[in-house]
Structure formats: structure tokens, C-alpha cells
Design an enzyme around this catalytic site. Structure first.
Site, PDB file in Angstrom:
ATOM      1  N   GLU A 278       1.224  -1.339   0.451  1.00  0.00           N
ATOM      2  CA  GLU A 278      -0.054  -0.229  -0.135  1.00  0.00           C
ATOM      3  C   GLU A 278       1.029   1.538   0.231  1.00  0.00           C
ATOM      4  OE1 GLU A 278      -2.803   0.370   3.341  1.00  0.00           O
ATOM      5  OE2 GLU A 278      -3.461   2.101   2.533  1.00  0.00           O
TER       6      GLU A 278
ATOM      7  N   ILE B  34       2.467  15.490   1.726  1.00  0.00           N
ATOM      8  CA  ILE B  34       2.926  16.600   1.541  1.00  0.00           C
ATOM      9  C   ILE B  34       2.825  17.770   2.725  1.00  0.00           C
ATOM     10  CG2 ILE B  34       3.771  18.349  -0.260  1.00  0.00           C
ATOM     11  CD1 ILE B  34       3.121  16.835  -2.089  1.00  0.00           C
TER      12      ILE B  34
ATOM     13  N   GLY C 177       0.060  20.574  -5.497  1.00  0.00           N
ATOM     14  CA  GLY C 177      -0.473  21.163  -6.394  1.00  0.00           C
ATOM     15  C   GLY C 177       0.618  21.491  -7.887  1.00  0.00           C
TER      16      GLY C 177
ATOM     17  N   VAL D  24      -6.918  12.159  -5.530  1.00  0.00           N
ATOM     18  CA  VAL D  24      -6.989  11.929  -6.582  1.00  0.00           C
ATOM     19  C   VAL D  24      -6.820  11.912  -8.369  1.00  0.00           C
ATOM     20  CG1 VAL D  24      -9.574  10.725  -7.986  1.00  0.00           C
ATOM     21  CG2 VAL D  24      -9.325  10.557  -5.339  1.00  0.00           C
TER      22      VAL D  24
ATOM     23  N   TYR E   8      -3.315  11.381  -8.332  1.00  0.00           N
ATOM     24  CA  TYR E   8      -2.422   9.559  -8.902  1.00  0.00           C
ATOM     25  C   TYR E   8      -2.705   8.991  -9.533  1.00  0.00           C
ATOM     26  CZ  TYR E   8      -3.319  10.455  -3.324  1.00  0.00           C
ATOM     27  OH  TYR E   8      -2.990  11.242  -1.686  1.00  0.00           O
TER      28      TYR E   8
END
Ligand SMILES: CC(C)(COP(=O)(O)OP(=O)(O)OC[C@H]1O[C@@H](n2cnc3c(N)ncnc32)[C@H](O)[C@@H]1OP(=O)(O)O)[C@@H](O)C(=O)NCCC(=O)NCCS
Length: 185
Positions: free
Chosen positions: A97, A102, A109, A145, A148
Site C-alpha cells: 500500500e 506533503i 498542486g 484523486v 493519483y
């Protein structure tokens, strides 16, 4: 600074050390940072964090280790910006996993999450010989999301109302990458 354990385009990665305790304690207790972390529910202090890191430093590193943690920061700057790890490593099923945080919100971003994902997928597949790497993310963590997905993780299912955050139950999204998919990218 000693040579990095891993490098990616803009970042270095090294094992966390007891002297990181102050930064981790401050970073992980920032409500903006800990909101979407499973470890973010309870307060802790620098002494406890240092003891945790000292215990880790003394643990023997052997094949079959089930957890690898790395601290990362920007090349040209010794200051760490976050932590990442492969956890619950199964040498039988060849899966693990992946997790990331951060701890400096001003660095969110900027594509670092995606870059770290790339480095950890490469490390997991090409060094640890894993077959599959998966993650869990709160469904309302849109930045996570998207990061990833950009790194190649695919949706694998949802655990409905699994997590309680800020007074509400939210879904937990499961995502994963298989080594063959990653190689074909
Ligand atoms: C989640 C996290 C690792 C993502 O890393 P990051 O470097 O911020 O993310 P990236 O820059 O790689 O990607 C962010 C994506 O979200 C988008 N985004 C940026 N701000 C956003 C916002 N406020 N809401 C939704 N999406 C946003 C970006 O456009 C980018 O998507 P794109 O590639 O489609 O353009 C990082 O923000 C973090 O550590 N957050 C706090 C702790 C946490 O949530 N950890 C993960 C637990 S599973």
C-alpha cells in the site's frame, strides 16, 4: 547532505531520522495536512515522534521488511517537504500500500504528488519486485484523486461511508496499479 536513496526529476528521498521529529510533529498536526490522513485523529508530541523514529532507526533492515518510509525534499534544499512509504508489503502476494503526505501546503498542486508516485511505483516494481501497488484515499480528497489518476492509479472500488471526517461519513476510494500496466505506460 549525504547521497539520496532515490531521486526523481525535482526531488530527493532519504530515510527519515530522529532529527526530523520537530518538522513531522508540526507538519502532521496542521489541520489542513492531517484532515485526510488516517493517522491524523489524535495529538502527539515531538518526544513521542522522536522515540518512534529512533525505534525505526534501530529496527534491523532485512529482506521481508513490511514497511519502507522515505522523507523527500526539493533538490538543492536540505529541508524536507513530505513523507512517502510503501506499507503492508507482502512478499507472498507481492503487493504493498502506497502512502504520501506533503507537509507544506504551499507545495501542494505543483505536481510533486505525481512525481513521488512515479518514483515509488518504480521503486516498488523494479527494486522490490512488487506485482501490484494500491492506495486508499478519502473520496472527497479531489486533489489526491487527481494526482493519483495522473500517476496511473485506477479505480478499484469504494468502501461506502467508511471514514468519519469533520462530522460526516465519507467514502473511501480504493485505487491500484499493476506492474504490467505501469510498464506499458
Ligand atoms: C494529496 C497530495 C499528496 C497530492 O499531491 P500534490 O502535489 O498536491 O498533487 P499534484 O500537484 O500531483 O496533483 C494535484 C491535482 O489536483 C488538481 N488540484 C489542484 N488543486 C485542487 C483543488 N483545490 N481541488 C481539486 N483538485 C485540485 C491539480 O490540477 C492536479 O490535477 P491535474 O493533474 O489533473 O491538473 C498532497 O496534496 C498532500 O499531501 N495533501 C495532504 C495530505 C494528503 O491528503 N495525503 C494523501 C492521503 S491519501
Amino acid at each position: 547532505m549525504s547521497p539520496a536513496f532515490l531521486e526523481s526529476e525535482r526531488l530527493w528521498y532519504r530515510s527519515p531520522q530522529p532529527s526530523d521529529a520537530a518538522f513531522f510533529t508540526a507538519g502532521l498536526q496542521d489541520p489542513r495536512v492531517r484532515r485526510n490522513l488516517l493517522i491524523g485523529r489524535y495529538p502527539f508530541n515531538e518526544d513521542g515522534e522522536r522515540a518512534f523514529l529512533e525505534a525505526r532507526a534501530e529496527a534491523p533492515v532485512v529482506d521481508g521488511k513490511s514497511d519502507v518510509m522515505l522523507t523527500f525534499g526539493l533538490k538543492g534544499d536540505d529541508k524536507a517537504i513530505g513523507n512517502t512509504g510503501l506499507h503492508r508489503i507482502s512478499m507472498l502476494h507481492r503487493n504493498a500500500e502506497w502512502g504520501i503526505v506533503i507537509m507544506r501546503p504551499e507545495e501542494w498542486g505543483k505536481g510533486f504528488g505525481r512525481e513521488v508516485a512515479g518514483a515509488m511505483l518504480r521503486y516498488g516494481f523494479e527494486t522490490l519486485n512488487l506485482h501490484r501497488i494500491y492506495l486508499r484515499v478519502n473520496a472527497d480528497n479531489e486533489r489526491g484523486v487527481r494526482s493519483y489518476q495522473a500517476a496511473g492509479f485506477k479505480d478499484e472500488g469504494v468502501m461506502r461511508q467508511h471514514i468519519f471526517v469533520d462530522g460526516n461519513y465519507v467514502d473511501l476510494r480504493m485505487m491500484g496499479v499493476l506492474r504490467d500496466e505501469w510498464r506499458q505506460r
